[in-house]
Design an enzyme around this catalytic site. Structure first.
Site, PDB file in Angstrom:
ATOM      1  N   SER A  11       0.836  -1.201   0.000  1.00 47.31           N
ATOM      2  CA  SER A  11       0.000   0.000   0.000  1.00 47.31           C
ATOM      3  C   SER A  11       0.876   1.258   0.000  1.00 47.31           C
ATOM      4  O   SER A  11       1.691   1.434  -0.875  1.00 47.31           O
ATOM      5  CB  SER A  11      -0.970  -0.043   1.182  1.00 47.31           C
ATOM      6  OG  SER A  11      -2.047   0.845   1.004  1.00 47.31           O
ATOM      7  N   ASP A  43      -5.870  -3.718  -2.162  1.00 47.40           N
ATOM      8  CA  ASP A  43      -4.755  -3.385  -1.278  1.00 47.40           C
ATOM      9  C   ASP A  43      -4.033  -4.632  -0.743  1.00 47.40           C
ATOM     10  O   ASP A  43      -4.650  -5.571  -0.259  1.00 47.40           O
ATOM     11  CB  ASP A  43      -5.303  -2.575  -0.101  1.00 47.40           C
ATOM     12  CG  ASP A  43      -4.221  -1.853   0.670  1.00 47.40           C
ATOM     13  OD1 ASP A  43      -3.381  -2.539   1.273  1.00 47.40           O
ATOM     14  OD2 ASP A  43      -4.226  -0.605   0.664  1.00 47.40           O
TER      15      ASP A  43
END
Length: 314
Positions: free
Chosen positions: A38, A152
């Site tokens: 991320s 993610d």
């Protein structure tokens, strides 16, 4: 000392990774490889490409107005931010490169949501890897590639210690910017996990005093973004009358935070890095990107202190 570096997910708190990298370098160490999830993939990938200085300068200049301007809202059922505007902005001053051609080995982590498997980006477009890795479920629209839906990387591997390329005699360091706000939770009698002697509550208090939401230099209060979202999605609203109640959004955010902390704890226990720097998650909200300078300084101080403590033990 050669450092294999793992950078965690954490939204805007991930800007502390910039300071962490600077602290490692200022301490005379060499970063030989990076794995990021991320926001960790953003900072790690840009550092590996050699453009962290430009990125840092850009981030520090962001105020509430500019952050809001980078939000390309959409009514898609997949999420309410497209994520194209921020990537295009980055491309305007940091060119896309192939990961395999970067001067420092780099890996970004995403999640193939339908199969529940990690996707490891160690080649191909740097920006494709970054955009896939930052696709926070329900926030940013997922990336669809070759029949796969990618979200993610923090869903499965928020601190990718096991994906960091190792070299002989290196030191594996993890920077966790999504740790519990209760720093006392992270005082185990394990030498490879260190918490800098910094008062987390004091840092939060100072941060709140520094942050003036009515700053005259920022005509658009960042809360406008929240208000806009709440108008479109009423179930995101937080009840001021009952602070102990959870809205859809706050419940999801809290639940996600707890899961990430637990997965990170298990990862640390399993892969036993040489050093973990843990920064409490109440220091900054996941969307407060206009606090870049503050977060960078915080990451630097935490990491510098941890490195000093680590050196006394080895």
């Amino acid at each position: 000392m050669n450092v294999a570096l793992s950078l965690s997910s954490g939204g805007a708190r991930g800007m502390a990774h910039i300071g962490a990298i600077e602290a490692i370098l200022d301490s005379g160490h060499t970063i030989t490889s990076i794995a990021g999830t991320s926001m960790g993939s953003v900072i790690g990938g840009i550092y590996a490409s050699g453009h962290l200085k430009e990125y840092k300068e850009w981030m520090i200049k962001l105020d509430k107005r500019k952050v809001f301007g980078l939000m390309d809202f959409t009514l898609s059922r997949d999420g309410f931010l497209k994520g194209k505007r921020i990537i295009n902005e980055l491309k305007s001053f940091i060119p896309d490169e192939k990961i395999e051609d970067l001067p420092i080995p780099f890996v970004a982590i995403a999640t193939e949501i339908s199969r529940g498997k990690e996707v490891i980006f160690d080649r191909g477009s740097l920006y494709t890897a970054i955009r896939s890795s930052i696709s926070i479920p329900s926030l940013l629209i997922p990336i669809k590639s070759n029949g796969k839906i990618l979200v993610d990387g923090g869903v499965l591997n928020p601190l990718p210690l096991n994906r960091t390329q190792r070299t002989p005699n290196d030191v594996l360091i993890g920077i966790d910017v999504a740790a519990s706000s209760k720093l006392e939770d992270y005082s185990p009698d394990k030498k490879h996990i260190l918490n800098p002697s910094i008062n987390g509550e004091e840092l939060v208090e100072k941060s709140e005093k520094k942050l003036n939401l009515n700053d005259s230099n920022n005509e658009i209060d960042f809360s406008m973004a929240t208000k806009f979202i709440q108008r479109i999605f009423p179930y995101f609203s937080i009840s001021e009358k009952d602070p102990d109640s959870y809205s859809f959004y706050s419940l999801a955010l809290k639940s996600n935070s707890l899961m990430i902390q637990k997965i990170t704890d298990l990862s640390i226990e399993l892969y036993k890095p040489d050093l973990v720097v843990r920064i409490p998650n109440n220091i900054c909200h996941v969307m407060e990107f206009y606090r870049a300078k503050e977060m960078i300084e915080l990451g630097y101080n935490y990491t510098k202190k941890a490195l000093e403590e680590y050196s006394t033990l080895h």
